[in-house]
Design a protein around this motif. Structure first.
Motif, short mmCIF file in Angstrom:
data_model
loop_
_atom_site.label_atom_id
_atom_site.label_comp_id
_atom_site.label_asym_id
_atom_site.label_seq_id
_atom_site.Cartn_x
_atom_site.Cartn_y
_atom_site.Cartn_z
N ASP A 167 0.65 -0.97 0.26
CA ASP A 167 -0.12 0.20 0.33
C ASP A 167 0.49 1.43 0.39
O ASP A 167 0.34 1.91 -0.58
CB ASP A 167 -0.51 0.49 1.39
N LEU A 168 1.91 1.11 0.56
CA LEU A 168 2.97 1.86 0.68
C LEU A 168 3.77 2.95 -0.41
O LEU A 168 3.64 4.33 -0.68
CB LEU A 168 3.70 2.10 1.83
N SER A 169 3.59 1.49 -1.40
CA SER A 169 4.85 1.50 -1.88
C SER A 169 3.72 2.32 -3.40
O SER A 169 4.28 2.57 -4.29
CB SER A 169 5.45 0.28 -2.22
N LEU A 170 2.21 1.31 -3.53
CA LEU A 170 1.06 2.05 -4.46
C LEU A 170 1.31 4.17 -4.35
O LEU A 170 1.33 5.04 -4.97
CB LEU A 170 0.85 1.36 -4.54
N LYS A 171 0.79 3.93 -2.47
CA LYS A 171 1.26 5.63 -2.50
C LYS A 171 2.13 6.24 -3.31
O LYS A 171 1.63 7.32 -3.61
CB LYS A 171 0.72 5.46 -0.73
#
Length: 542
Positions: free
Chosen positions: A75-79
């Motif tokens: 999720d952090l990488s996608l954000k």
């Protein structure tokens, strides 16, 4: 090739990464909007208070925690790329179909999965998508090779030896070199019930009690960091040789501990393979398959291919490559093994590490699997497989079943007379018993000469060590020498029957063999009983 603009769905299951992810690449290519989706599946995640350890009916808390950490990292990488992970809960097929209708999707992308559960699920989703005019792309990227292609090249059957597999497979394709600077924005979410990545408490595990959690944190970031650390030690990579390694090393494990990251696809096996090759190019003298680090990745693909091409691979019955053996279904012995209460400290310490960490060294796995099955207890390998499937953070359907088939001498490996001693094997790596003292603190004060066989310590020594055998720590559930001899006898009879019947052993054959083995044991017991001068049996009450 898929084409045209419009909305795309990237359905994450495994493959929880950004690097070398062809499904993600195609989902984002030419899309006006991208919906990165993960569905919390009750099949795997629903809490089950009746299970023998905290977690769901299929997964212990350690693996669930590892998965959630991996999702948070994704999720952090996608954000960071201008997107986010959309988390929903429910039956994946129903949830996905509802979202595809709601979002007016043109393109659905997800990583191909060979497991029977996902095969059935994917057929259902594909049928709806194709009927609705949605293009579907499901590339193979969880393994180095496409198992379907390997099986086709082998005449429609999976190669059953490592050597034949590697000969057919050749060199794997390289990983994708594309890096994402940004991803298409998320479109209108509509009425779909989207949430953030849940916590353990959100899933209903708030009351679960566990003494210790795995020290290995999930996620692509952690996977790439661990990989970089491993590859930095080029001499270690070049000299790596399985099955060598110290199974008692726990503060700094004597292996990469990258298996859970490969299991969840936080690390691409193709990228890992390429990194090893890069090291080899700078270190001309290095080990080779099957024992090398590169060889271990090929073993992984070998098991995936055999598992995919073998009906009923995960059971003994109706599995054509599995020896039919009259295993026992002894719940008490299974429970003693599962809970680290066999009375053999080396075996019990390994099982405690499994409960606490969800991981142990491959040689440690070999020892406890052999002990449960053909070595000492003669309990069905499927029962041990179920325990590993629940507790391991790297539990992988193909590899777990393949290893249990191998270690029980049911398939692949047939030298059943070669067993792991539950006392002497660990001693040669850790003569002081530090591993045992750590995971079985009840034995921490036992002198080193008794640490592997505490039942042999005089009572005065047991008292001084604050560990009375039979009270503070169990007596051995079997006598190893006689138990292993009996196991070998049973394996020999099962193998002989298989040879006599040309491998076609049915249920009645197994029942008859079990009866024969029981009668043989009874006759042997009678023969060993002392007799008086009149020839009458003397019954000894112990």
């Amino acid at each position: 090739m898929l084409s045209g603009s419009g909305s795309s769905v990237m359905w994450f299951r495994k493959g929880l990464r950004i690097h070398d992810n062809p499904a993600l690449q195609l989902a984002s290519q030419g899309a006006s909007h991208l919906y990165p989706l993960f569905v919390v599946d009750p099949h795997y995640m629903e809490p089950d208070p009746t299970s023998f350890s905290p977690g769901s009916s299929r997964a212990g808390l350690n693996r669930t925690k590892f998965l959630l950490e991996s999702l948070v990292d994704l999720d952090l990488s996608l954000k960071n790329l201008g997107s986010r992970l959309l988390v929903l809960k429910g039956d994946p097929a129903e949830v996905l179909i509802r979202c595809l209708k709601e979002w007016n999707v043109r393109k659905l992308c997800f990583e191909y999965d060979t497991e029977p559960y996902y095969q059935a699920l994917d057929t259902k989703v594909k049928n709806f998508a194709l009927g609705a005019g949605i293009e579907v792309f499901s590339p193979v990227s969880h393994t180095l090779f496409n198992p379907t292609e390997i099986i086709e090249r082998n005449g429609g059957k999976p190669p059953l030896t490592y050597q034949s597999f590697t000969k057919i497979a050749g060199q794997p394709p390289p990983p994708l070199t594309i890096t994402h600077s940004s991803l298409p924005p998320i479109g209108i979410l509509g009425s779909c019930d989207i949430s953030e990545v849940p916590t353990i408490e959100d899933l209903g595990y708030g009351d679960a009690k566990q003494d210790e959690f795995s020290p290995f944190k999930g996620g692509e970031s952690e996977a790439l960091k661990r990989l970089a650390e491993c590859m930095k030690d080029k001499a270690w990579v070049a000299k790596f040789e399985k099955p060598k390694g110290n199974p008692s090393a726990f503060l700094k494990p004597a292996t990469t501990v990258l298996s859970p990251y490969l299991k969840f696809g936080c690390l691409s096996s193709r990228y890992f393979y390429r990194q090893i090759q890069d090291v080899y190019e700078t270190m001309p003298k290095h080990t080779s398959p099957p024992v090398s680090l590169l060889g271990q990745l090929l073993w992984r693909d070998f098991f995936y291919t055999v598992a995919f091409g073998t009906p009923n691979f995960d059971r003994m019955k109706d599995n054509k490559i599995c020896k039919q053996i009259p295993w026992k279904d002894d719940d008490k012995l299974l429970e003693a093994w599962r809970n680290g209460r066999t009375g053999f400290p080396w075996i019990d310490a390994i099982m405690v590490q499994l409960h606490q960490w969800g991981w142990m060294h491959h040689l440690a796995r070999h020892c406890v699997a052999c002990f449960l099955t053909r070595g000492d207890l003669f309990v069905h390998w499927e029962r041990g497989r179920d325990v590993f499937e629940r507790l391991l953070i790297d539990a992988d359907w193909a590899i777990n079943n393949g290893n249990w088939l191998w270690l029980s001498c049911s398939s692949f490996f047939y030298q059943y007379n070669r067993i792991y001693s539950p006392t002497s094997f660990g001693k040669k790596y850790d003569p002081n018993g530090d591993y045992i003292r750590h995971f079985l603190p009840v034995l921490k004060d036992m002198p080193r000469q008794y640490i592997y066989e505490p039942w042999s310590a005089p009572l005065s020594i047991q008292t001084k060590a604050n560990c009375i055998i039979g009270k503070d720590y169990p007596k051995p559930v079997v006598l190893h020498d006689s138990a292993s001899k009996e196991c070998k006898r049973k394996m020999g009879e099962a193998y002989a029957l298989s040879k006599e019947l040309d491998g076609v052993v049915n249920e009645d054959d197994l029942k008859n063999l079990r009866r024969k083995l029981d009668e043989g044991k009874e006759q042997e017991t009678k023969a060993k009983r002392p007799r008086n001068t009149r020839g009458d049996t003397i019954f000894v009450i112990l």
